[in-house]
Design an enzyme around this catalytic site. Structure first.
Site, PDB file in Angstrom:
ATOM      1  N   SER A   1      12.173 -11.661 -10.022  1.00  0.00           N
ATOM      2  CA  SER A   1      11.962 -11.029  -8.716  1.00  0.00           C
ATOM      3  C   SER A   1      13.109 -10.074  -8.409  1.00  0.00           C
ATOM      4  O   SER A   1      12.934  -9.056  -7.747  1.00  0.00           O
ATOM      5  CB  SER A   1      11.873 -12.094  -7.629  1.00  0.00           C
ATOM      6  OG  SER A   1      10.921 -13.068  -7.987  1.00  0.00           O
TER       7      SER A   1
ATOM      8  N   GLY B   1       5.911 -14.012 -15.099  1.00  0.00           N
ATOM      9  CA  GLY B   1       6.557 -15.272 -15.462  1.00  0.00           C
ATOM     10  C   GLY B   1       6.032 -16.412 -14.611  1.00  0.00           C
ATOM     11  O   GLY B   1       5.618 -17.468 -15.115  1.00  0.00           O
ATOM     12  N   HIS B   2       6.002 -16.186 -13.288  1.00  0.00           N
ATOM     13  CA  HIS B   2       5.470 -17.210 -12.378  1.00  0.00           C
ATOM     14  C   HIS B   2       4.015 -17.537 -12.736  1.00  0.00           C
ATOM     15  O   HIS B   2       3.624 -18.708 -12.759  1.00  0.00           O
ATOM     16  CB  HIS B   2       5.484 -16.704 -10.930  1.00  0.00           C
ATOM     17  CG  HIS B   2       6.857 -16.447 -10.368  1.00  0.00           C
ATOM     18  ND1 HIS B   2       7.257 -15.207  -9.946  1.00  0.00           N
ATOM     19  CD2 HIS B   2       7.907 -17.276 -10.131  1.00  0.00           C
ATOM     20  CE1 HIS B   2       8.494 -15.272  -9.468  1.00  0.00           C
ATOM     21  NE2 HIS B   2       8.910 -16.516  -9.573  1.00  0.00           N
TER      22      HIS B   2
ATOM     23  N   GLN C   1      20.169 -23.007  -1.387  1.00  0.00           N
ATOM     24  CA  GLN C   1      20.644 -22.687  -2.741  1.00  0.00           C
ATOM     25  C   GLN C   1      21.320 -21.324  -2.810  1.00  0.00           C
ATOM     26  O   GLN C   1      21.726 -20.882  -3.880  1.00  0.00           O
ATOM     27  CB  GLN C   1      19.509 -22.793  -3.764  1.00  0.00           C
ATOM     28  CG  GLN C   1      18.458 -21.714  -3.694  1.00  0.00           C
ATOM     29  CD  GLN C   1      17.259 -22.044  -4.570  1.00  0.00           C
ATOM     30  OE1 GLN C   1      16.518 -23.002  -4.323  1.00  0.00           O
ATOM     31  NE2 GLN C   1      17.068 -21.274  -5.624  1.00  0.00           N
TER      32      GLN C   1
ATOM     33  N   HIS D   1       5.637 -12.615 -10.294  1.00  0.00           N
ATOM     34  CA  HIS D   1       5.478 -11.737 -11.455  1.00  0.00           C
ATOM     35  C   HIS D   1       4.814 -12.538 -12.576  1.00  0.00           C
ATOM     36  O   HIS D   1       4.458 -13.713 -12.382  1.00  0.00           O
ATOM     37  CB  HIS D   1       6.842 -11.174 -11.877  1.00  0.00           C
ATOM     38  CG  HIS D   1       7.904 -12.223 -12.046  1.00  0.00           C
ATOM     39  ND1 HIS D   1       7.846 -13.191 -13.019  1.00  0.00           N
ATOM     40  CD2 HIS D   1       9.042 -12.469 -11.347  1.00  0.00           C
ATOM     41  CE1 HIS D   1       8.909 -13.974 -12.935  1.00  0.00           C
ATOM     42  NE2 HIS D   1       9.652 -13.565 -11.907  1.00  0.00           N
TER      43      HIS D   1
ATOM     44  N   GLY E   1      10.389 -22.640 -15.516  1.00  0.00           N
ATOM     45  CA  GLY E   1      10.543 -21.608 -16.533  1.00  0.00           C
ATOM     46  C   GLY E   1      11.828 -21.774 -17.329  1.00  0.00           C
ATOM     47  O   GLY E   1      12.880 -22.109 -16.773  1.00  0.00           O
TER      48      GLY E   1
HETATM   49  P1  AMP Z   1      11.985 -18.239  -8.823  1.00  0.00           P
HETATM   50  O1  AMP Z   1      10.868 -17.754  -7.957  1.00  0.00           O
HETATM   51  O2  AMP Z   1      12.808 -17.143  -9.419  1.00  0.00           O
HETATM   52  O3  AMP Z   1      12.790 -19.333  -8.187  1.00  0.00           O
HETATM   53  O4  AMP Z   1      11.297 -18.928 -10.084  1.00  0.00           O
HETATM   54  C1  AMP Z   1      10.317 -19.918  -9.947  1.00  0.00           C
HETATM   55  C2  AMP Z   1       9.997 -20.490 -11.298  1.00  0.00           C
HETATM   56  O5  AMP Z   1       9.558 -19.446 -12.169  1.00  0.00           O
HETATM   57  C3  AMP Z   1      11.210 -21.137 -11.975  1.00  0.00           C
HETATM   58  O6  AMP Z   1      10.780 -22.308 -12.670  1.00  0.00           O
HETATM   59  C4  AMP Z   1      11.651 -20.069 -12.940  1.00  0.00           C
HETATM   60  O7  AMP Z   1      12.347 -20.573 -14.055  1.00  0.00           O
HETATM   61  C5  AMP Z   1      10.327 -19.471 -13.360  1.00  0.00           C
HETATM   62  N1  AMP Z   1      10.508 -18.121 -13.887  1.00  0.00           N
HETATM   63  C6  AMP Z   1      11.215 -17.099 -13.321  1.00  0.00           C
HETATM   64  N2  AMP Z   1      11.201 -16.025 -14.134  1.00  0.00           N
HETATM   65  C7  AMP Z   1      10.487 -16.368 -15.230  1.00  0.00           C
HETATM   66  C8  AMP Z   1      10.118 -15.693 -16.432  1.00  0.00           C
HETATM   67  N3  AMP Z   1      10.489 -14.429 -16.669  1.00  0.00           N
HETATM   68  N4  AMP Z   1       9.371 -16.357 -17.342  1.00  0.00           N
HETATM   69  C9  AMP Z   1       8.994 -17.646 -17.108  1.00  0.00           C
HETATM   70  N5  AMP Z   1       9.302 -18.337 -15.999  1.00  0.00           N
HETATM   71  C10 AMP Z   1      10.044 -17.714 -15.069  1.00  0.00           C
END
Ligand code: AMP
Length: 289
Positions: free
Chosen positions: A193, A36-37, A64, A34, A154
């Protein structure tokens, strides 16, 4: 964009970059990408420049997740993720399998884990006792395979970023950890996600996390003297209880660096919370500036 699926190929490439003096930026994810990623990918690009290499990984890391959690249901859409990575300027997408990351784990052939013993205790570590052991282990392995100069995480997962920064320092990984701001939907819900799990009704109620952060910020901004964390926690719990689908897991005030719980809340104190919306567990956090 090059796709790499084996640990050996990833490390061979990384060693070649290192010998050539190429800067490498790394964004580890679990996919179902999304905004954020993608903001982390753009940040990595700015950090390494046009001549640098940006690596993203997509790996839903089984270690995890607790047995009761959503590992098998975790949303996946690899074709869409590949297209998004390509568009965002990722140079190499690392897509390892479980067999590549943890060869022989089910039969005793894999037995080494990385544990951070302090910052990973409370909050997410309290609710998900084996979670950070899995996170630090997989991130340490990914660092050894990608050999990045800088890795971008993030702020959405504040405690995770703190734990990884500590691990990086404690174990002398030769790289910089950068933390990028949380990206949100228009109504304030942090992109995640897991938002995909929410029904329309739940999606509407999910803004309660952001509204709780906002309320805490307003109270702190309006106060001349520190607020008691316990009093504020009760106020936030009451706000969250107004949403029928919401069930508070934890709310914590803490020092943003040490993650030590705060008794008195002032500007600069950090707030994190985890709330179930129906069966979906969401987290969010903010500094109370
Ligand atoms: P995940 O795929 O949820 O494990 O997240 C992968 C990376 O994306 C991690 O460093 C999260 O902190 C970051 N992340 C997830 N959601 C967001 C968001 N809304 N804004 C910024 N970074 C994010």
């Amino acid at each position: 964009m090059r796709i790499v699926t084996t640990a050996a190929a990833m490390q061979r490439l990384a060693l070649r970059w290192r010998r050539a003096g190429t800067r490498v930026g790394f964004v580890p994810t679990m996919g179902y990408l999304h905004g954020g990623h993608l903001s982390l990918v753009h940040r990595a690009r700015r950090l390494v420049g046009k001549r640098g290499i940006v690596v993203a990984s997509i790996y839903v890391n089984p270690t995890q997740f607790a047995p009761t959690e959503d590992l098998s249901a975790y949303p996946r859409d690899l074709e869409r993720d590949k297209a998004l990575c390509r568009k965002a300027g990722v140079d190499v997408l690392f897509l390892p399998s479980d067999a590549e990351m943890y060869p022989g784990r089910d039969t005793g052939g894999y037995s080494t884990y990385v544990v951070e013993e302090r910052l990973s205790q409370g909050m997410e570590g309290g609710s998900r006792p084996t979670h950070f052991r899995g996170v630090t282990t997989v991130v340490a392995k990914l660092f050894n395979l990608v050999l990045p100069d800088v890795a971008v995480f993030g702020a959405k997962d504040w405690q995770q970023a703190a734990v990884i920064r500590r691990m990086t320092r404690d174990l002398n990984f030769p790289l910089r950890v950068v933390v990028a701001p949380t990206r949100r939907e228009k109504d304030g819900l942090a992109m995640s996600s897991r938002n995909k799990y929410l029904s329309a009704e739940e999606r509407a109620q999910a803004t309660i996390l952001f509204r709780a952060l906002k309320l805490a910020k307003e109270v702190v901004a309006a106060s001349r003297t520190p607020n008691y964390a316990d009093v504020l926690k009760k106020e936030l719990a009451a706000l969250i209880a107004t949403q029928p689908a919401a069930r508070l897991d934890y709310v914590e005030f803490f020092d943003p660096e040490t993650l030590q719980p705060a008794i008195a809340v002032t500007r600069g104190t950090h707030l994190a919370l985890a709330v179930f919306i129906g069966r979906t567990r969401l987290i969010d956090n903010a500094e109370l500036k």
